[in-house]
Write an enzyme that holds these catalytic residues in place. Structure first.
Site, PDB file in Angstrom:
ATOM      1  N   ASN A 149       0.820  -1.199   0.000  1.00  0.00           N
ATOM      2  CA  ASN A 149       0.000   0.000   0.000  1.00  0.00           C
ATOM      3  C   ASN A 149       0.857   1.254   0.000  1.00  0.00           C
ATOM      4  OD1 ASN A 149      -2.007   1.884   0.205  1.00  0.00           O
ATOM      5  ND2 ASN A 149      -3.015   0.989   1.972  1.00  0.00           N
ATOM      6  N   ASP A 150       1.607   1.470   1.077  1.00  0.00           N
ATOM      7  CA  ASP A 150       2.370   2.716   1.187  1.00  0.00           C
ATOM      8  C   ASP A 150       3.362   2.887   0.038  1.00  0.00           C
ATOM      9  OD1 ASP A 150       1.048   3.288   3.519  1.00  0.00           O
ATOM     10  OD2 ASP A 150       2.520   2.257   4.765  1.00  0.00           O
ATOM     11  N   VAL A 151       3.957   1.761  -0.432  1.00  0.00           N
ATOM     12  CA  VAL A 151       5.011   1.889  -1.445  1.00  0.00           C
ATOM     13  C   VAL A 151       4.471   2.232  -2.830  1.00  0.00           C
ATOM     14  CG1 VAL A 151       6.614   0.371  -0.231  1.00  0.00           C
ATOM     15  CG2 VAL A 151       5.042  -0.599  -1.910  1.00  0.00           C
TER      16      VAL A 151
ATOM     17  N   ALA B  99       1.750   2.971   7.338  1.00  0.00           N
ATOM     18  CA  ALA B  99       1.997   4.357   7.713  1.00  0.00           C
ATOM     19  C   ALA B  99       0.696   5.076   8.083  1.00  0.00           C
ATOM     20  CB  ALA B  99       2.695   5.100   6.571  1.00  0.00           C
TER      21      ALA B  99
END
Lengths: 95, 460
Positions: free
Chosen positions: B386-388, B427
């Protein structure tokens, strides 16, 4: 040991430490961190030294606790690093 | 034992550690390097019982018992741990190492009493302070990674003043120990340092935790070196300094790989503001599809890029994802894996996981190389990441991951997310890409979803 000798060892070790890991690839960051983590488990020998010269009950208790913690750090650290690296073995052989 | 022989063995062990670190820097030699280090450490542990400096040593049986106990605790933990939980185990091992260094310093201080020299007291203060910070800080990183506490930055009003006050208090107490000696100030110092370690790590956001682990690792190395000074052990000085120096470099490299400034990560504690809740995501619509829809999209693609993330690790889906990739390759689809350097919980996490499933090395493409190919990619399959891939890292200044390089999957034709739920990533930031019209979501455990897609694909 003189202070100068200690300082010399200290400074040279810093440079070796910088140098040996300067070319590490991203892939190996985690195993390298884990391996370095295991190496500082060598505080175990410090723990053993103070434990064998401890005189009071308090000193002995704290020193033995330090031995246990340091052993976990060192032995567990090397084993877990080896497990991570086990996964890389096929690749190392082929390349 | 002859003291020259003893020193010589110590030199050999120190050399083995240098070779271990050197070996660990290259894939071919990594495993051997680690074994060399382990061998050196074992030799050192046996030989230390014959240290000529020990006069009337005692407690030998007790010490051996304690080592045996440590082995019984440490080895099974390291052997049984799942790949997904390895980062927090490393954090925990680092913490207990820092704790051990602090305890060694305290005991030696008690033992030396008033005979301690200025330098020895200084080294003791340093070890107790930094060792305690490393111990309590690592415990908090462990709790964060194990998700026993929130992974989001913990910030409370006036927090930065409390942190600053604790640090000033700890440094002040250090001065007190140096000036007056005695046991009480040292114990106060240990307590304040433990508290500082907790406060220091609490405001660190989930994605930055690996950097903090690496930094605390370097800290512990330095405490070991300081203990070596007090105990007159060259081996401890060399080994501790090596870890301190290499750990610092490693921390900087990790921060670079994530596009973070080290300073920003570390002093986030002093600047962090409570984050405003992101705009209500529940009310917005997303396009969710079935396994069949996903299979069809993949089947008619020319080129597919798979982006693995922590969800893949949690579901242990690395073998299933490989099965899918092989199936697609057999149908003539070009398949590659886009590996973000910090996908998962630690740098290199995904490489380790996919290597376990024998994914061909050539298919693992690093971020800088794969990003320019996304516009020619028909389908990106995001498996539990997700965050990446969150465009907020580019578009939303001030969000916790702003500035982190991301995989530019939005420029591909279609994006498929395999996700457990709409919950934001580690995050804790909403991902706009989920609401994009070219995005299809398939909810569920990554392994179950992949298995369904594989069987749907076989039926096409």
């Amino acid at each position: 040991m003189t202070s100068m000798a200690i300082l010399t060892i200290f400074i040279l070790s810093i440079f070796i430490g910088f140098e040996v890991v300067s070319k590490v690839s991203t892939t190996l960051h985690t195993p390298l961190m884990s391996g370095a983590n295991a190496i500082h488990g060598i505080i175990l020998i410090g723990a053993i030294l103070v434990a064998s010269e401890a005189t009071t009950g308090l000193e002995t208790t704290l020193a033995i606790l330090a031995v246990v913690l340091a052993t976990i750090n060192m032995v567990g650290g090397f084993v877990v690093t080896d497990r991570m690296l086990e996964m890389f073995k096929g690749k190392g052989g082929k390349k | 034992m002859n003291s020259n022989l003893y020193a010589l063995i110590g030199l050999g062990v120190a050399t083995s550690f240098i070779m271990a670190l050197k070996g660990l820097s290259a894939p071919k030699t990594a495993r051997r390097g680690n074994l060399i280090g382990a061998f050196g450490a074992t030799v050192a542990t046996v030989v230390v019982f014959f240290d000529p400096a020990i006069e009337n040593g005692h407690n030998t049986l007790l010490i051996i018992g304690a080592i045996a106990f440590g082995v019984v605790v440490g080895v099974p933990a390291a052997r049984k741990i799942q790949m997904t939980q390895m980062p927090q185990l490393v954090a925990l091992f680092n913490g207990v190492g820092g704790g051990a260094a602090a305890l060694v310093a305290i005991v030696e201080y008690l033992n030396l009493g008033d005979s301690a020299s200025f330098g020895e007291v200084l080294a003791t203060v340093f070890t107790v302070l930094v060792g305690s910070v490393s111990f309590s800080g690592s415990i908090i990183t462990f709790l964060k990674l194990q998700e026993l506490m929130t992974t989001r930055p913990v910030v409370f009003p006036g927090g930065r003043f409390v942190i600053a006050a604790t640090l000033v208090g700890a440094l002040g107490t250090s001065g007190w120990v140096i000036a007056s000696g005695g046991t009480t100030p040292l114990l106060v110092l240990a307590a304040l340092s433990l508290l500082f370690g907790v406060l220091f790590v609490l405001p660190v956001g989930g994605a930055d935790v690996p950097i903090v682990i690496s930094l605390l690792n370097a800290f512990t190395g330095l405490t070991v070196a300081a203990s070596g000074y007090v105990l007159q052990s060259t081996l401890l000085i060399v080994a501790g300094t090596l870890v301190g120096a290499s750990g610092t470099i490693l921390t900087r490299k990790m921060a670079e790989a994530m596009g973070r400034s080290l300073f920003g990560t570390l002093f986030g504690a002093f600047t962090a503001k409570p984050q405003a809740a992101s705009e209500a995501g529940e009310a917005r619509t997303v396009k969710s599809g079935s396994a069949d829809d996903v299979a069809i999209l993949l089947n008619y693609a020319q080129r597919v890029v798979i982006v693995p993330g922590f969800g893949l690790a949690v579901a242990q889906a690395q073998h299933t994802v490989r099965e899918l990739a092989d199936l697609l390759a057999a149908k003539g689809v070009e398949v590659a894996y886009g590996i973000h350097p910090v996908a998962g919980r630690m740098p290199g996490h995904m490489n380790v996981l996919l290597a376990e499933a024998n994914v061909p090395y050539e298919q693992l493409v690093e971020m800088e190389e794969i990003n320019p190919t996304f516009p020619q990619t028909d389908v990106v399959l995001v498996v539990g990441a997700n965050d990446v891939v969150n465009p907020a890292a580019k578009t939303t200044p001030g969000c916790p991951i702003y500035g982190m390089p991301i995989l530019d999957v939005a420029s591909a034709g279609n994006v498929i997310f395999l996700k457990r739920s709409m919950r934001p990533g580690f995050a804790g930031i909403e991902n706009e890409l989920l609401y994009d019209t070219k995005t299809t979501l398939l909810f569920g455990d990554a392994k179950d979803s992949l298995t369904k897609v594989v069987s749907a694909l076989k039926n096409l």
